[in-house]
Design a protein around this motif. Structure first.
Motif, PDB file in Angstrom:
ATOM      1  N   PRO A   1       0.611   6.072   3.584  1.00 23.73           N
ATOM      2  CA  PRO A   1      -0.024   7.042   2.695  1.00 23.73           C
ATOM      3  C   PRO A   1      -1.427   7.376   3.182  1.00 23.73           C
ATOM      4  O   PRO A   1      -2.227   6.491   3.453  1.00 23.73           O
ATOM      5  CB  PRO A   1      -0.058   6.349   1.332  1.00 23.73           C
ATOM      6  CG  PRO A   1       0.358   4.954   1.544  1.00 23.73           C
ATOM      7  CD  PRO A   1       0.887   4.808   2.932  1.00 23.73           C
ATOM      8  N   GLY A   2      -1.676   8.666   3.325  1.00 22.02           N
ATOM      9  CA  GLY A   2      -2.983   9.133   3.775  1.00 22.02           C
ATOM     10  C   GLY A   2      -3.875   9.450   2.597  1.00 22.02           C
ATOM     11  O   GLY A   2      -3.441   9.481   1.445  1.00 22.02           O
ATOM     12  N   THR A   3      -5.109   9.715   2.900  1.00 21.87           N
ATOM     13  CA  THR A   3      -6.091  10.003   1.857  1.00 21.87           C
ATOM     14  C   THR A   3      -6.344  11.492   1.717  1.00 21.87           C
ATOM     15  O   THR A   3      -7.319  11.903   1.110  1.00 21.87           O
ATOM     16  CB  THR A   3      -7.417   9.285   2.174  1.00 21.87           C
ATOM     17  OG1 THR A   3      -7.863   9.707   3.462  1.00 21.87           O
ATOM     18  CG2 THR A   3      -7.242   7.785   2.151  1.00 21.87           C
ATOM     19  N   GLY A   4      -5.507  12.311   2.284  1.00 20.01           N
ATOM     20  CA  GLY A   4      -5.694  13.761   2.211  1.00 20.01           C
ATOM     21  C   GLY A   4      -5.549  14.371   3.582  1.00 20.01           C
ATOM     22  O   GLY A   4      -4.979  13.786   4.490  1.00 20.01           O
ATOM     23  N   ALA A   5      -6.088  15.570   3.733  1.00 18.61           N
ATOM     24  CA  ALA A   5      -5.996  16.277   5.005  1.00 18.61           C
ATOM     25  C   ALA A   5      -6.754  15.516   6.082  1.00 18.61           C
ATOM     26  O   ALA A   5      -7.810  14.953   5.825  1.00 18.61           O
ATOM     27  CB  ALA A   5      -6.566  17.683   4.865  1.00 18.61           C
ATOM     28  N   PRO A   6      -6.197  15.477   7.304  1.00 25.85           N
ATOM     29  CA  PRO A   6      -6.910  14.790   8.379  1.00 25.85           C
ATOM     30  C   PRO A   6      -8.251  15.462   8.660  1.00 25.85           C
ATOM     31  O   PRO A   6      -8.386  16.675   8.536  1.00 25.85           O
ATOM     32  CB  PRO A   6      -5.979  14.908   9.586  1.00 25.85           C
ATOM     33  CG  PRO A   6      -4.928  15.886   9.222  1.00 25.85           C
ATOM     34  CD  PRO A   6      -4.956  16.078   7.737  1.00 25.85           C
ATOM     35  N   SER A   7      -9.241  14.652   9.017  1.00 27.54           N
ATOM     36  CA  SER A   7     -10.577  15.190   9.276  1.00 27.54           C
ATOM     37  C   SER A   7     -10.648  15.865  10.644  1.00 27.54           C
ATOM     38  O   SER A   7     -11.595  16.573  10.931  1.00 27.54           O
ATOM     39  CB  SER A   7     -11.621  14.075   9.187  1.00 27.54           C
ATOM     40  OG  SER A   7     -11.318  13.059  10.124  1.00 27.54           O
TER      41      SER A   7
ATOM     42  N   ASP B   1       0.812  -1.225   0.000  1.00 24.20           N
ATOM     43  CA  ASP B   1       0.000   0.000   0.000  1.00 24.20           C
ATOM     44  C   ASP B   1       0.841   1.268   0.000  1.00 24.20           C
ATOM     45  O   ASP B   1       0.311   2.371  -0.004  1.00 24.20           O
ATOM     46  CB  ASP B   1      -0.964   0.017   1.183  1.00 24.20           C
ATOM     47  CG  ASP B   1      -0.274   0.219   2.532  1.00 24.20           C
ATOM     48  OD1 ASP B   1       0.977   0.247   2.596  1.00 24.20           O
ATOM     49  OD2 ASP B   1      -1.001   0.364   3.536  1.00 24.20           O
ATOM     50  N   GLY B   2       2.173   1.136   0.009  1.00 25.52           N
ATOM     51  CA  GLY B   2       3.064   2.287  -0.001  1.00 25.52           C
ATOM     52  C   GLY B   2       3.587   2.675   1.375  1.00 25.52           C
ATOM     53  O   GLY B   2       4.395   3.587   1.491  1.00 25.52           O
ATOM     54  N   SER B   3       3.141   1.987   2.418  1.00 24.08           N
ATOM     55  CA  SER B   3       3.642   2.264   3.771  1.00 24.08           C
ATOM     56  C   SER B   3       5.106   1.853   3.884  1.00 24.08           C
ATOM     57  O   SER B   3       5.518   0.836   3.333  1.00 24.08           O
ATOM     58  CB  SER B   3       2.837   1.482   4.817  1.00 24.08           C
ATOM     59  OG  SER B   3       1.505   1.909   4.859  1.00 24.08           O
ATOM     60  N   ILE B   4       5.854   2.674   4.607  1.00 23.28           N
ATOM     61  CA  ILE B   4       7.264   2.386   4.867  1.00 23.28           C
ATOM     62  C   ILE B   4       7.464   2.392   6.372  1.00 23.28           C
ATOM     63  O   ILE B   4       7.099   3.354   7.048  1.00 23.28           O
ATOM     64  CB  ILE B   4       8.182   3.439   4.214  1.00 23.28           C
ATOM     65  CG1 ILE B   4       7.961   3.478   2.699  1.00 23.28           C
ATOM     66  CG2 ILE B   4       9.651   3.153   4.553  1.00 23.28           C
ATOM     67  CD1 ILE B   4       8.647   4.636   2.000  1.00 23.28           C
ATOM     68  N   GLU B   5       8.028   1.296   6.891  1.00 20.56           N
ATOM     69  CA  GLU B   5       8.321   1.216   8.316  1.00 20.56           C
ATOM     70  C   GLU B   5       9.809   1.425   8.518  1.00 20.56           C
ATOM     71  O   GLU B   5      10.632   0.798   7.845  1.00 20.56           O
ATOM     72  CB  GLU B   5       7.898  -0.143   8.877  1.00 20.56           C
ATOM     73  CG  GLU B   5       8.071  -0.237  10.376  1.00 20.56           C
ATOM     74  CD  GLU B   5       7.454  -1.501  10.956  1.00 20.56           C
ATOM     75  OE1 GLU B   5       7.344  -1.582  12.190  1.00 20.56           O
ATOM     76  OE2 GLU B   5       7.087  -2.406  10.181  1.00 20.56           O
TER      77      GLU B   5
END
Length: 130
Positions: free
Chosen positions: A59-65, A36-40
């Motif tokens: 990877p986030g989906t945009g600005a935090p809600s 998913d593109g996550s890097i640890e």
């Protein structure tokens, strides 16, 4: 029996960039990469489950809600606070204003994506040298 923090997950727009930044700040290395593109990233030679938590840049989906209510504090290990401040600024951190008075003993900074963190004054020993 108790729990301990094993990893911290930070959603971000650019995991590569933040993994490079936080690896340089903490002396960490990449320990895992997900589809998913996550890097640890984590301490060299130990990674997940070691004495220090790993950091997952996801990877986030945009600005935090909602505002992030958790931030990271870091302490210098081999130099004084002002020398470490200069190093962090050179790595891409920027000063951040979260309403501090200017009398604090710490510096508030933001990483390249604007996540606030604090550089504390007190020098601590690196893990394994306490």
């Amino acid at each position: 029996m108790a729990c301990r923090i094993s990893e911290l997950v930070l959603e971000c727009a650019d995991p590569e960039r933040l993994a490079a930044f936080w690896s340089a700040v903490l002396g960490y290395v990449e320990v895992d990469r997900e589809e998913d593109g996550s890097i640890e990233i984590g301490p060299p030679g130990t990674g997940f489950g070691g004495p220090r938590p790993t950091l997952v840049l996801s990877p986030g989906t945009g600005a935090p809600s909602r505002p992030v209510r958790l931030h990271i504090d870091v302490s210098p290990t081999d130099r004084d606070q002002e020398e470490e401040l200069a190093r962090l600024l050179a790595l891409g951190a920027v000063p951040a204003d979260v309403g501090q008075t200017g009398e604090e003993s710490w510096h508030v900074l933001a990483d390249p994506e604007g996540n606030a963190f604090c550089l504390l004054r007190k020098r601590i020993e690196p893990v394994g040298q306490e």
